[in-house]
Design an enzyme around this catalytic site. Structure first.
Site, mmCIF file in Angstrom:
data_model
loop_
_atom_site.group_PDB
_atom_site.id
_atom_site.type_symbol
_atom_site.label_atom_id
_atom_site.label_comp_id
_atom_site.label_asym_id
_atom_site.label_seq_id
_atom_site.Cartn_x
_atom_site.Cartn_y
_atom_site.Cartn_z
ATOM 1 N N GLU A 398 0.837 -1.207 0.000
ATOM 2 C CA GLU A 398 0.000 0.000 0.000
ATOM 3 C C GLU A 398 0.870 1.255 0.000
ATOM 4 O O GLU A 398 1.965 1.262 0.590
ATOM 5 C CB GLU A 398 -0.866 0.013 1.266
ATOM 6 C CG GLU A 398 -2.234 -0.614 1.093
ATOM 7 C CD GLU A 398 -3.207 0.314 0.372
ATOM 8 O OE1 GLU A 398 -2.810 1.082 -0.512
ATOM 9 O OE2 GLU A 398 -4.394 0.266 0.723
ATOM 10 N N ASP A 399 0.374 2.314 -0.616
ATOM 11 C CA ASP A 399 1.068 3.594 -0.533
ATOM 12 C C ASP A 399 0.817 4.245 0.824
ATOM 13 O O ASP A 399 1.730 4.693 1.501
ATOM 14 C CB ASP A 399 0.621 4.524 -1.673
ATOM 15 C CG ASP A 399 -0.886 4.517 -1.881
ATOM 16 O OD1 ASP A 399 -1.609 3.841 -1.108
ATOM 17 O OD2 ASP A 399 -1.365 5.180 -2.818
ATOM 18 N N ASP A 402 -4.891 5.172 5.805
ATOM 19 C CA ASP A 402 -5.440 6.342 6.481
ATOM 20 C C ASP A 402 -6.484 5.850 7.487
ATOM 21 O O ASP A 402 -6.128 5.403 8.577
ATOM 22 C CB ASP A 402 -6.022 7.238 5.375
ATOM 23 C CG ASP A 402 -6.567 8.545 5.879
ATOM 24 O OD1 ASP A 402 -6.339 8.872 7.038
ATOM 25 O OD2 ASP A 402 -7.230 9.260 5.104
ATOM 26 N N THR A 403 -7.764 5.844 7.100
ATOM 27 C CA THR A 403 -8.771 5.320 8.034
ATOM 28 C C THR A 403 -8.661 3.801 8.160
ATOM 29 O O THR A 403 -9.099 3.221 9.144
ATOM 30 C CB THR A 403 -10.195 5.649 7.536
ATOM 31 O OG1 THR A 403 -10.389 5.008 6.273
ATOM 32 C CG2 THR A 403 -10.408 7.135 7.395
ATOM 33 N N GLY A 404 -8.111 3.164 7.140
ATOM 34 C CA GLY A 404 -7.975 1.703 7.149
ATOM 35 C C GLY A 404 -9.132 1.017 6.449
ATOM 36 O O GLY A 404 -9.161 -0.217 6.327
ATOM 37 N N LEU A 407 -8.110 -0.744 3.024
ATOM 38 C CA LEU A 407 -7.291 -1.930 3.259
ATOM 39 C C LEU A 407 -8.123 -3.052 3.863
ATOM 40 O O LEU A 407 -8.014 -4.220 3.465
ATOM 41 C CB LEU A 407 -6.125 -1.550 4.186
ATOM 42 C CG LEU A 407 -5.107 -2.642 4.430
ATOM 43 C CD1 LEU A 407 -4.476 -3.101 3.132
ATOM 44 C CD2 LEU A 407 -4.014 -2.154 5.368
ATOM 45 N N PHE A 451 -2.511 15.947 4.512
ATOM 46 C CA PHE A 451 -2.696 15.350 3.197
ATOM 47 C C PHE A 451 -1.383 15.418 2.437
ATOM 48 O O PHE A 451 -0.808 16.490 2.261
ATOM 49 C CB PHE A 451 -3.801 16.070 2.422
ATOM 50 C CG PHE A 451 -4.269 15.254 1.255
ATOM 51 C CD1 PHE A 451 -5.143 14.186 1.435
ATOM 52 C CD2 PHE A 451 -3.802 15.520 -0.019
ATOM 53 C CE1 PHE A 451 -5.541 13.402 0.376
ATOM 54 C CE2 PHE A 451 -4.200 14.743 -1.099
ATOM 55 C CZ PHE A 451 -5.076 13.682 -0.895
ATOM 56 N N ASP A 458 -1.523 11.307 -5.341
ATOM 57 C CA ASP A 458 -2.018 12.465 -6.101
ATOM 58 C C ASP A 458 -2.956 13.343 -5.284
ATOM 59 O O ASP A 458 -3.411 12.979 -4.200
ATOM 60 C CB ASP A 458 -2.778 11.978 -7.344
ATOM 61 C CG ASP A 458 -4.144 11.420 -6.967
ATOM 62 O OD1 ASP A 458 -4.226 10.650 -5.985
ATOM 63 O OD2 ASP A 458 -5.138 11.767 -7.634
ATOM 64 N N ARG A 464 1.652 13.231 -8.840
ATOM 65 C CA ARG A 464 2.142 11.857 -8.709
ATOM 66 C C ARG A 464 3.615 11.747 -9.079
ATOM 67 O O ARG A 464 4.327 10.890 -8.571
ATOM 68 C CB ARG A 464 1.362 10.915 -9.643
ATOM 69 C CG ARG A 464 -0.043 10.622 -9.191
ATOM 70 C CD ARG A 464 -0.556 9.390 -9.927
ATOM 71 N NE ARG A 464 -2.007 9.327 -9.974
ATOM 72 C CZ ARG A 464 -2.769 8.848 -8.988
ATOM 73 N NH1 ARG A 464 -2.210 8.425 -7.871
ATOM 74 N NH2 ARG A 464 -4.067 8.795 -9.129
HETATM 75 P P1 5GP Z 1 -8.161 4.748 3.856
HETATM 76 O O1 5GP Z 1 -8.787 5.942 4.526
HETATM 77 O O2 5GP Z 1 -9.199 3.824 3.317
HETATM 78 O O3 5GP Z 1 -7.151 4.067 4.734
HETATM 79 O O4 5GP Z 1 -7.346 5.326 2.619
HETATM 80 C C1 5GP Z 1 -8.007 5.498 1.423
HETATM 81 C C2 5GP Z 1 -7.165 6.092 0.387
HETATM 82 O O5 5GP Z 1 -7.225 7.479 0.542
HETATM 83 C C3 5GP Z 1 -5.697 5.771 0.351
HETATM 84 O O6 5GP Z 1 -5.400 4.535 -0.207
HETATM 85 C C4 5GP Z 1 -5.234 6.918 -0.510
HETATM 86 O O7 5GP Z 1 -5.471 6.673 -1.846
HETATM 87 C C5 5GP Z 1 -6.131 8.036 -0.048
HETATM 88 N N1 5GP Z 1 -5.427 8.873 0.922
HETATM 89 C C6 5GP Z 1 -5.510 8.886 2.258
HETATM 90 N N2 5GP Z 1 -4.710 9.806 2.779
HETATM 91 C C7 5GP Z 1 -4.092 10.387 1.731
HETATM 92 C C8 5GP Z 1 -3.103 11.408 1.614
HETATM 93 O O8 5GP Z 1 -2.614 12.000 2.592
HETATM 94 N N3 5GP Z 1 -2.707 11.725 0.359
HETATM 95 C C9 5GP Z 1 -3.201 11.121 -0.761
HETATM 96 N N4 5GP Z 1 -2.757 11.519 -1.949
HETATM 97 N N5 5GP Z 1 -4.124 10.143 -0.676
HETATM 98 C C10 5GP Z 1 -4.543 9.784 0.548
#
Ligand code: 5GP
Length: 483
Positions: A398-399, A402-404, A407, A451, A458, A464
């Site tokens: 994963e790059d 964030d909230t998870g 994933l 962010f 991106d 990117r």
């Molecule tokens: P989640 O909240 O489900 O863990 O993350 C969802 C997606 O939100 C990540 O995979 C990523 O694509 C995007 N995301 C969350 N935080 C960031 C951030 O700080 N920068 C960018 N570019 N994308 C983010």
């Protein structure tokens, strides 16, 4: 040694007094170095700090050493008395014969025979060193070692006091929790590593630019002798900067033609005497171009507009990725490894990670989209895996987590395909925003709740292609962009 021990207790009085004075930090440290050298009847003493990567040492204070010796070159912490990095007290009896001395010739010119070095510890971590140098060959006693170690402790407290004072002055109100959150973010060299003044405003500006891009630098770390009369150096050249990551010395020029001509002459001589040296003479336009060449700089134009600050430089990302790949290579020996990434944010990380894993492996990608209105965002798979993962060892790459939620969804999907094992490697972990507690087996960096963009990540499809990871300027953010 009674005489010397008496000297030590006198010296402690002076050192403690200096440490507790309100003089500028640099003066305090120089005074400690002087009292230490005198008490030990040594020729000189230096106080050195490690850079954040613990690769090189920078002399921040010294007594009794010539300018030429102090600027003999960047000190590599792994080559110069390397045991100190492990927290050990190190004594060198004969510098000319000992492989643990990085610059034996320079020590010879300085007539240094023996060196004693002790670690400078802050919260149990080696952050620097204190060294003493003697002209006469010396077997340092326990009392000498104890004395110098105590001096190092006082120096460590003094540095901390100095930093605390700087922070208070700057009005930093960072809480302990915030500090902990940022604990994994590599730090720039502390303020005490920086020169108290620059020779020219353009140098200061260049240093600020390097800081912005988190490129490590040392200011005037080395003087190169250019001409000698008998055994005496009569001309030297001291480049303005050394960039360890690029192994490059930089001399900045002003626009004055007469100065450029003189510098060019010195540079030609320097290159003739030290052909292995990588040095560039740059005017302002040139150095902006140089930074752009390495992917940084204002010439990137729109590419970096909107970036508040760089969090991780390209070099820092590469180092961390290589370390993760090494651990993965070790842990997956004899298994059938498949790396699975989610497009598109992961492309840079995936490309670098897989090239550094020294095992046979397969790679697959998924793509997802987000939908949903006011309710919780839902995830939909728009591209599934190309091949079956049943019975294979899947490492989800994963790059950023964030909230998870993403994933968690993808892990549920993958585990329903019966892999032999399923683990997660993420470059960035924005733990502060976690809603679902997903297990992360390999983490590159923990980041604060900001962010971030670059290195594949991106904002509305842009940024990117930045080679580093930066925080987006808060005023640009409307809503967080997706994959
Ligand atoms: P989640 O909240 O489900 O863990 O993350 C969802 C997606 O939100 C990540 O995979 C990523 O694509 C995007 N995301 C969350 N935080 C960031 C951030 O700080 N920068 C960018 N570019 N994308 C983010």
């Amino acid at each position: 040694m009674d005489d010397r021990q008496n000297g030590y207790s006198q010296a402690f009085k002076q050192i403690a007094k200096a440490a507790n004075s309100s003089s500028p930090l640099k003066r305090v440290l120089n005074s400690i170095a002087k009292s230490t050298a005198k008490a030990m009847k040594a020729a000189g003493c230096s106080i050195l700090l490690l850079n954040p990567q613990k690769e090189h040492l920078n002399i921040i204070a010294a007594y009794g050493l010539s300018d030429l010796y102090l600027r003999k070159g960047a000190l590599n912490a792994h080559r110069s008395l390397p045991d100190i990095l492990e927290g050990k007290v190190t004594a060198i009896f004969d510098v000319s014969q000992d492989k643990r001395a990085q610059y034996p010739e320079a020590a010879g010119i300085e007539k240094i025979s023996s060196i004693l070095g002790v670690p400078l510890l802050q919260m149990g971590e080696v952050v620097g060193e204190v060294r003493v140098y003697t002209h006469e060959p010396c077997h340092f006693s326990h009392a000498d070692k104890d004395f110098l170690s105590t001096v190092a402790n006082i120096v460590a407290i003094t540095l901390e006091k100095g930093e605390l004072y700087q922070e208070l002055k700057a009005g930093h109100e960072e809480t302990v929790t915030e500090r902990r959150k940022l604990a994994e973010t590599p730090k720039l060299p502390s303020s005490s590593l920086r020169p108290s003044s620059f020779g020219h405003p353009s140098e200061e500006e260049f240093a600020r630019l390097l800081d912005f891009y988190r490129i490590e630098w040392l200011y005037e770390p080395r003087s190169f002798p250019l001409a000698w009369q008998e055994n005496r150096v009569v001309e030297m050249f001291t480049p303005d900067f050394y960039l360890p990551e690029l192994d490059l010395y930089i001399e900045l020029t002003t626009l004055k033609q007469s100065l450029i001509t003189e510098k060019n002459r010195k540079l030609r001589r320097l290159k003739a005497l030290y052909p292995e040296l990588n040095i560039k003479l740059l005017n302002k336009k040139d150095y902006l171009r140089l930074l752009a060449k390495y992917g940084y700089g204002r010439l990137g134009g729109r590419k970096v507009a909107g970036i508040d600050r760089v969090l991780f430089s390209h070099t820092q990302i590469q180092r961390r990725t290589t370390a993760l790949a090494k651990r993965i290579s070790h842990n997956y020996v004899g298994r059938q490894l498949v790396l699975v990434g989610i497009l598109k944010g992961v492309v840079c990380f995936m490309a670098d990670l897989m090239q550094n894993i020294s095992l046979p492996l397969a790679v697959d990608f998924m793509a997802i989209s987000y939908y949903g209105g006011n309710a919780e965002p839902a995830v939909k798979i728009t591209k599934d895996l190309d091949t079956s993962i049943a019975g294979l060892d899947v490492l989800m790459v994963e790059d950023i987590v964030d909230t998870g939620m993403t994933l968690n969804y993808v892990l549920n999907h993958l585990s329903s395909h019966n892999p032999a094992s399923l683990q997660v490697c993420t470059l960035l972990d924005k733990r502060a925003r976690r809603l679902i507690d997903v297990p992360l087996d390999y983490v590159g960096f923990e980041i604060p709740d900001e962010f971030v963009v670059g290195y594949g990540l991106d904002y509305h499809g842009e940024y990117r292609n930045l080679p580093f990871i930066g925080a987006l300027a808060p005023e640009l953010i409307e809503e967080e962009g997706g994959k």
